[in-house]
Design a protein around this motif. Structure first.
Motif, PDB file in Angstrom:
ATOM      1  N   VAL A  59       0.840  -1.203   0.000  1.00 49.03           N
ATOM      2  CA  VAL A  59       0.000   0.000   0.000  1.00 49.03           C
ATOM      3  C   VAL A  59       0.874   1.252   0.000  1.00 49.03           C
ATOM      4  N   ASP A  60       1.960   1.216   0.779  1.00 49.40           N
ATOM      5  CA  ASP A  60       2.887   2.355   0.799  1.00 49.40           C
ATOM      6  C   ASP A  60       3.529   2.541  -0.585  1.00 49.40           C
ATOM      7  N   ALA A  61       3.889   1.432  -1.214  1.00 51.17           N
ATOM      8  CA  ALA A  61       4.543   1.511  -2.532  1.00 51.17           C
ATOM      9  C   ALA A  61       3.623   2.167  -3.554  1.00 51.17           C
ATOM     10  N   ALA A  62       2.316   1.989  -3.376  1.00 53.63           N
ATOM     11  CA  ALA A  62       1.351   2.509  -4.351  1.00 53.63           C
ATOM     12  C   ALA A  62       1.335   4.036  -4.395  1.00 53.63           C
ATOM     13  N   ALA A  63       1.989   4.685  -3.435  1.00 57.34           N
ATOM     14  CA  ALA A  63       2.064   6.146  -3.470  1.00 57.34           C
ATOM     15  C   ALA A  63       3.007   6.633  -4.559  1.00 57.34           C
ATOM     16  N   ASP A  64       3.923   5.757  -4.983  1.00 56.00           N
ATOM     17  CA  ASP A  64       4.870   6.125  -6.045  1.00 56.00           C
ATOM     18  C   ASP A  64       4.266   5.730  -7.402  1.00 56.00           C
ATOM     19  N   PRO A  65       4.200   6.655  -8.353  1.00 55.95           N
ATOM     20  CA  PRO A  65       3.495   6.361  -9.618  1.00 55.95           C
ATOM     21  C   PRO A  65       4.045   5.149 -10.377  1.00 55.95           C
ATOM     22  N   VAL A  66       5.369   4.997 -10.410  1.00 57.49           N
ATOM     23  CA  VAL A  66       5.943   3.871 -11.154  1.00 57.49           C
ATOM     24  C   VAL A  66       5.629   2.561 -10.452  1.00 57.49           C
ATOM     25  N   ALA A  67       5.828   2.540  -9.136  1.00 61.14           N
ATOM     26  CA  ALA A  67       5.533   1.329  -8.370  1.00 61.14           C
ATOM     27  C   ALA A  67       4.041   0.995  -8.441  1.00 61.14           C
ATOM     28  N   ARG A  68       3.210   2.028  -8.470  1.00 60.95           N
ATOM     29  CA  ARG A  68       1.753   1.798  -8.543  1.00 60.95           C
ATOM     30  C   ARG A  68       1.389   1.059  -9.832  1.00 60.95           C
ATOM     31  N   GLY A  84      -6.447 -15.775  -8.688  1.00 59.30           N
ATOM     32  CA  GLY A  84      -7.788 -15.199  -8.886  1.00 59.30           C
ATOM     33  C   GLY A  84      -8.316 -14.478  -7.671  1.00 59.30           C
ATOM     34  N   ILE A  85      -7.507 -14.390  -6.616  1.00 55.63           N
ATOM     35  CA  ILE A  85      -7.957 -13.760  -5.368  1.00 55.63           C
ATOM     36  C   ILE A  85      -6.757 -13.125  -4.670  1.00 55.63           C
ATOM     37  N   VAL A  86      -6.961 -11.914  -4.175  1.00 57.87           N
ATOM     38  CA  VAL A  86      -5.923 -11.224  -3.401  1.00 57.87           C
ATOM     39  C   VAL A  86      -6.567 -10.689  -2.117  1.00 57.87           C
ATOM     40  N   VAL A  87      -5.781 -10.683  -1.062  1.00 54.80           N
ATOM     41  CA  VAL A  87      -6.236 -10.124   0.214  1.00 54.80           C
ATOM     42  C   VAL A  87      -5.311  -8.959   0.562  1.00 54.80           C
ATOM     43  N   PHE A  88      -5.876  -7.839   0.936  1.00 51.70           N
ATOM     44  CA  PHE A  88      -5.084  -6.720   1.456  1.00 51.70           C
ATOM     45  C   PHE A  88      -5.339  -6.624   2.961  1.00 51.70           C
ATOM     46  N   ASP A  89      -4.260  -6.874   3.720  1.00 54.40           N
ATOM     47  CA  ASP A  89      -4.368  -6.842   5.186  1.00 54.40           C
ATOM     48  C   ASP A  89      -4.748  -5.442   5.643  1.00 54.40           C
ATOM     49  N   ARG A  90      -5.727  -5.368   6.513  1.00 53.72           N
ATOM     50  CA  ARG A  90      -6.094  -4.099   7.166  1.00 53.72           C
ATOM     51  C   ARG A  90      -6.180  -2.939   6.173  1.00 53.72           C
ATOM     52  N   ALA A  91      -6.803  -3.196   5.046  1.00 54.93           N
ATOM     53  CA  ALA A  91      -6.942  -2.142   4.027  1.00 54.93           C
ATOM     54  C   ALA A  91      -7.804  -0.998   4.546  1.00 54.93           C
ATOM     55  N   PHE A  92      -8.705  -1.318   5.441  1.00 57.22           N
ATOM     56  CA  PHE A  92      -9.560  -0.306   6.067  1.00 57.22           C
ATOM     57  C   PHE A  92      -9.257  -0.299   7.566  1.00 57.22           C
ATOM     58  N   TYR A 150     -14.606   6.530   4.223  1.00 54.81           N
ATOM     59  CA  TYR A 150     -14.572   5.115   3.825  1.00 54.81           C
ATOM     60  C   TYR A 150     -14.131   4.973   2.366  1.00 54.81           C
ATOM     61  N   TYR A 151     -14.757   5.759   1.502  1.00 57.82           N
ATOM     62  CA  TYR A 151     -14.550   5.541   0.064  1.00 57.82           C
ATOM     63  C   TYR A 151     -13.415   6.366  -0.531  1.00 57.82           C
ATOM     64  N   ALA A 152     -12.732   7.155   0.296  1.00 57.67           N
ATOM     65  CA  ALA A 152     -11.464   7.740  -0.157  1.00 57.67           C
ATOM     66  C   ALA A 152     -10.355   6.679  -0.124  1.00 57.67           C
ATOM     67  N   ASN A 153     -10.699   5.494   0.359  1.00 53.17           N
ATOM     68  CA  ASN A 153      -9.732   4.396   0.526  1.00 53.17           C
ATOM     69  C   ASN A 153      -8.966   4.120  -0.777  1.00 53.17           C
ATOM     70  N   ASP A 154      -7.653   4.025  -0.639  1.00 48.63           N
ATOM     71  CA  ASP A 154      -6.839   3.881  -1.855  1.00 48.63           C
ATOM     72  C   ASP A 154      -6.703   2.432  -2.318  1.00 48.63           C
ATOM     73  N   VAL A 155      -6.813   1.473  -1.423  1.00 46.38           N
ATOM     74  CA  VAL A 155      -6.699   0.070  -1.855  1.00 46.38           C
ATOM     75  C   VAL A 155      -7.859  -0.279  -2.790  1.00 46.38           C
ATOM     76  N   LEU A 156      -9.039   0.166  -2.421  1.00 44.07           N
ATOM     77  CA  LEU A 156     -10.217  -0.068  -3.270  1.00 44.07           C
ATOM     78  C   LEU A 156      -9.991   0.515  -4.667  1.00 44.07           C
ATOM     79  N   ALA A 157      -9.518   1.745  -4.717  1.00 41.69           N
ATOM     80  CA  ALA A 157      -9.292   2.395  -6.019  1.00 41.69           C
ATOM     81  C   ALA A 157      -8.172   1.686  -6.795  1.00 41.69           C
ATOM     82  N   LEU A 158      -7.149   1.291  -6.087  1.00 40.32           N
ATOM     83  CA  LEU A 158      -6.007   0.621  -6.727  1.00 40.32           C
ATOM     84  C   LEU A 158      -6.446  -0.669  -7.419  1.00 40.32           C
TER      85      LEU A 158
END
Ligand SMILES: [Fe+2]
Length: 396
Positions: A59-68, A84-92, A150-158
């Motif tokens: 999630v931290d890496a996603a702040a960098d445009p290339v890494a994103r 076919g499935i990914v889990v993001f720990d504590r995304a919220f 809630y919906y400003a969440n970046d993992v969801l958008a990513l």
């Protein structure tokens, strides 16, 4: 001349239409015997029984445009040909108002029960589940500040952007499985998973391959979900099985699912995203006291049709002051994520007599209008008037 389109080894006959005769358990299980190689997924933290789990570092890496971009490619690959499935720990978490949102949803369910509204669920016996249908709109109108956090969440958008591209459409349903709630039958999801096999069979192979690209399934664990509470059961890699929209109904495939499924404990705030063609089923809640609450996110491609009818103008009117405040705070990513979750990002269908493009190929979208209003510092009443005018341009 071949009647198979497009050609492939072992393709079904009859001009590319699948039948139950194409469903072979040995071919299915051979596809599932894939080890998840973490070397192919460098941003992942770990693989648990084949499921890829991402931690705070991703999630931290996603702040960098290339890494994103690299991470987005990786997520798309994981959903398409990987497990076919990914889990993001504590995304919220509490930055997103997780606990407050759970309390809000609990209060909304209590209000539904008190008035006798809602409660119908096509997946469960009456009373075993509680549902809030179209929770997206209800959340926004009931508590815009909570909705915005809630919906400003970046993992969801990513993840939504990685799978569906831009202009996706979020819908949400709150699902609570109460103690004693029983497991679902294994299935695939919307689109082709939500129709009778006889209907699904009328769509040719290319549409069976296309259907998963039109939707992303997500679920946010609103509470801790130990295995006893029945978090969702999955078969990693099963989304790769081409005749799967017919196979999931067959007894031998159901028995295989029963014997071989994976079930992962989730913590409050964990977010699971999966390809809608993944074989899955909600588990039985054998706990005595856990009301298992998930926010089920069904996110549509701009080119698909969502299940939920959502009044996005109403959401935008409610949330606009929150967008103004978020923009003033300098959180441009949060602003974009919140617009993406709220507004219609696609220009069509429209009324092309009234909705003339001023430049480019199409009239202004709700998302574009919202960005323009924020840039211009439009007052809420003026923004609402422009939204109404846009709705009028789209009316048949
Ligand atoms: Fe499902």
């Amino acid at each position: 001349m071949s009647t198979t389109f497009p050609p492939r080894a072992g393709a079904p006959g009859r001009a590319g239409r699948f039948t139950e005769a194409d469903c072979r358990l040995d071919e299915f299980t051979a596809l599932l015997e894939t080890e998840t190689d973490l070397g192919l997924y460098p941003y992942a933290d770990r693989a648990v029984r084949g499921v890829l789990c991402y931690g705070a570092a991703a999630v931290d890496a996603a702040a960098d445009p290339v890494a994103r971009e690299e991470l987005s490619d990786e997520i798309a690959q994981a959903l398409l040909t990987g497990p076919g499935i990914v889990v993001f720990d504590r995304a919220f978490d509490d930055r997103h108002g997780l606990r407050a949102s759970t309390e809000l949803f609990t209060a909304m369910i209590a209000a539904q029960r008190a008035t006798g509204a809602g409660g119908g669920d096509h997946f469960a016996a009456p009373g075993a589940n509680d549902r809030i249908w179209n929770a997206l709109q209800k959340h926004a109108l009931r508590d815009p500040a909570s909705f915005a956090r809630y919906y400003a969440n970046d993992v969801l958008a990513l993840v939504a952007t990685a799978w569906l591209g831009p202009m996706y459409q979020v819908t949400s349903a709150i699902n609570v499985v109460n103690p004693g709630g029983t497991a679902q039958s294994p299935h695939r999801d919307y689109h082709l998973g939500f129709m009778a096999p006889e209907t699904a069979k009328r769509f040719r192979r290319h549409t069976h391959l296309l259907s998963p690209a039109l939707t992303l399934q997500g679920a946010v664990a609103q509470v801790d979900m130990p295995v006893s509470s029945g978090p969702t059961l999955y078969l990693p890699y099963s989304q790769r099985y081409e005749p799967g929209y017919l196979a999931f109904n067959l007894p031998e495939f159901r028995e295989y699912f029963e014997a071989n499924h994976v079930q992962l404990e989730l913590h409050a705030g964990d977010a699971v995203f999966f390809n809608p063609a993944l074989f899955h089923a909600a588990g039985s809640n054998r706990s005595t006291g856990i009301r298992r609450m998930a926010n089920l996110l069904q996110i549509s491609s701009a080119f698909g049709r969502a299940m939920d009818a959502v009044d996005r103008s109403a959401i935008l009117r409610a949330v606009y002051p929150e967008l103004v405040a978020l923009a003033a705070s300098g959180d441009s990513r949060g602003v974009e994520n919140l617009i993406a979750a709220s507004a219609e990002g696609y220009a069509f269908p429209s009324n092309l007599d009234r909705d003339q493009p001023l430049g480019g190929m199409h009239g202004e979208t709700q998302a574009e209008l919202t960005r323009r209003a924020l840039d211009a510092g439009l007052a809420p009443a003026a923004f609402a008037a422009e939204l109404a005018a846009l709705d009028e341009r789209h009316r048949p």
